[in-house]
Design an enzyme around this catalytic site. Sequence first.
Site: not given
Length: 659
Positions: A60, A63
Amino acid sequence: MFRLWFLAAAVLWLARGSAGGSARLYTEEDPLVILSGGSLKPTITNSSSAWLVQFYSSWCGHCIQYSSTWKALAQDVKDWQEAIAVAVLDCAQEENFDVCKEFSIKFYPTFKYFRAHSLSSDRGAIHRGADREIQSVRQLMINVLQNHTKLDWPQRCPQLEVYSSAELLPLLGQRSDHYTAIIVEEPDSYVGREVILDLLQYSGVQVRRALSSDRPLLDALNIAAFPSIYLLHPNGTHAHLHSEKRLRFFFSSLLRALPGVQRRGGSAAAQMGAPQDKQTSEPWRDFDRSRVYTADLESALHYLLRVELAAHTTLQGEELKVFKDFVTLVAKLYPGGGSVVKLMETLSDWLLSLPLEQIPYQAVLDLVNNKMTISGVFLGAELRWVGCQASRPGLRGYPCSLWTLFHVLTVQHDATPTALDNTGLEAEVAPVLQVMRRYIRTFFGCKECGQHFEQAAAASMDGVTGREQQVLWLWNQHNRVNARLSGSLSDDPLFPKAPWPSPALCPSCHEEKNGVHVWNQGNVLRFLRHHYGAANLSPKYSLTPPLVPAALPDPVQTVQPPVERRGTTRGGGGGGRKAEEQPEQPEPRPGHPGKNEVPQQRGGNAGGGVWILGLGFNSIDMSLCVVLYVCSCLFLMLLFFFFKVRSRRWKLRHSRLYV
């Protein structure tokens, strides 16, 4: 089909690479807990503390970008972990697929908090706030703690409620075994609760919070600005605790620095100043924390040259080159001149004059101990820690003094950029850091410490592009090491590892941005230049070279190699006068030679040696050399005439036979 198969294989390879790379997103060195599918439930079930867990995916992009913020949050609340801890779990790892599905993780990152003493069936509560900055998440953590009841309250979490004037005013004038700090703040302020949790790991102080709406308390304590700290001392006295800035970091730092306040688990001997166990520790030396002591620098060199280097019986190859670079660096940048500088200059000249690929350590030790009685060369053979002394043996000492030495060298290089010209080090962008890196990698005794430093250097040292960045990089790295070792067994309770410089030393170095502590690096640089500058060095406690009455001049003229010296001139006079007695010396160092002074050597043989190719000879040795030289010349001349005569006779005989 082949193309589709190849594309599928490439996708799988990339997915595996991203999963394998997740370990690099958060490592064991980060101040947080890395959970897995097998450790999540045992960790949060019936835990004595609350938990805030980030469920993320290593592929991600958000992230990955948010990871630095989460690490900064974990570092900011590191001392809260016994009340509420921070953790992460990577849902992209195959071993975590099932647990992420069980906990209903659909999007990344997902933040869930788990109350203390939760059941095994508890799946946590999701934080749905859009603001995920450090200050907001930190306030969320406080709200999570305060939502606990008395039955499920975290075991080590202190009380965070507001105290009234009826509860606090009776404490005035009472004696106690600890400090009591009263933080008076606005009703919507979180500073008091944050400071309470910041001091969770420390003993010797209790923090209470009160509100600005409590008029009787404000009148009794004469408080008009918020937030403010009122301090009750153990002896019953009480007064305002002055803080340069009304910020959480300043309040926490001031309370941690109070005498007798120490991290829990620390030695009980480190109380109220000097250590109590004086039978097993060095004599305590009072010192000023705002000064740098030459005794620490000299002790660092003494340990380095006589102890740490002694593990290498011979210096050759890369070891020899690293040692030469280190000696050259210290000889050119060590501040103040004097006997230490002359020793390092002499050692540097000796190393450069010998065209050998290896040298025995004993030869280095003989020169360091001045076995040749070279005038003005001296390094005390004693460890005298002052700013680096500890509450008990085994703490601080040499590592502290080595950090201090290299801090001083970076600042000196910044102040005198041409000092390393024509040394071979001037071509390097950050010569002090590069020499330090090579020395620690080659000689430093703590192998794991050296590996940590090498990792940090490999990650960011190449980004240093100037002298100012060199000073700041070393300061920043030192603070990183302090943060990593804070609370460890090597942390001295009397001198706890904390962000440095402290607010008491440099208030302008500290600021807050969005509720988070940040450094004003411009002011930090100015502070470092002053603190580690030559003008801030204190000669107190330094070992002084032995002074004896001047001996009669040796009839054999001494020969010294041309050495470039800072702060000294050739042809010293003055015999045994101390440097501070000479009015023409600007700011002399007590006990160290001044510009026109050379201390006499042990045994009275001052200036009686000859220095040739790095070897010391006295007048008797030179007389023997002269006699041998003359005898060799006479012998060679006799051989020459002998063979010359024989040659002429042979030619004459040969010519007669021919005729």
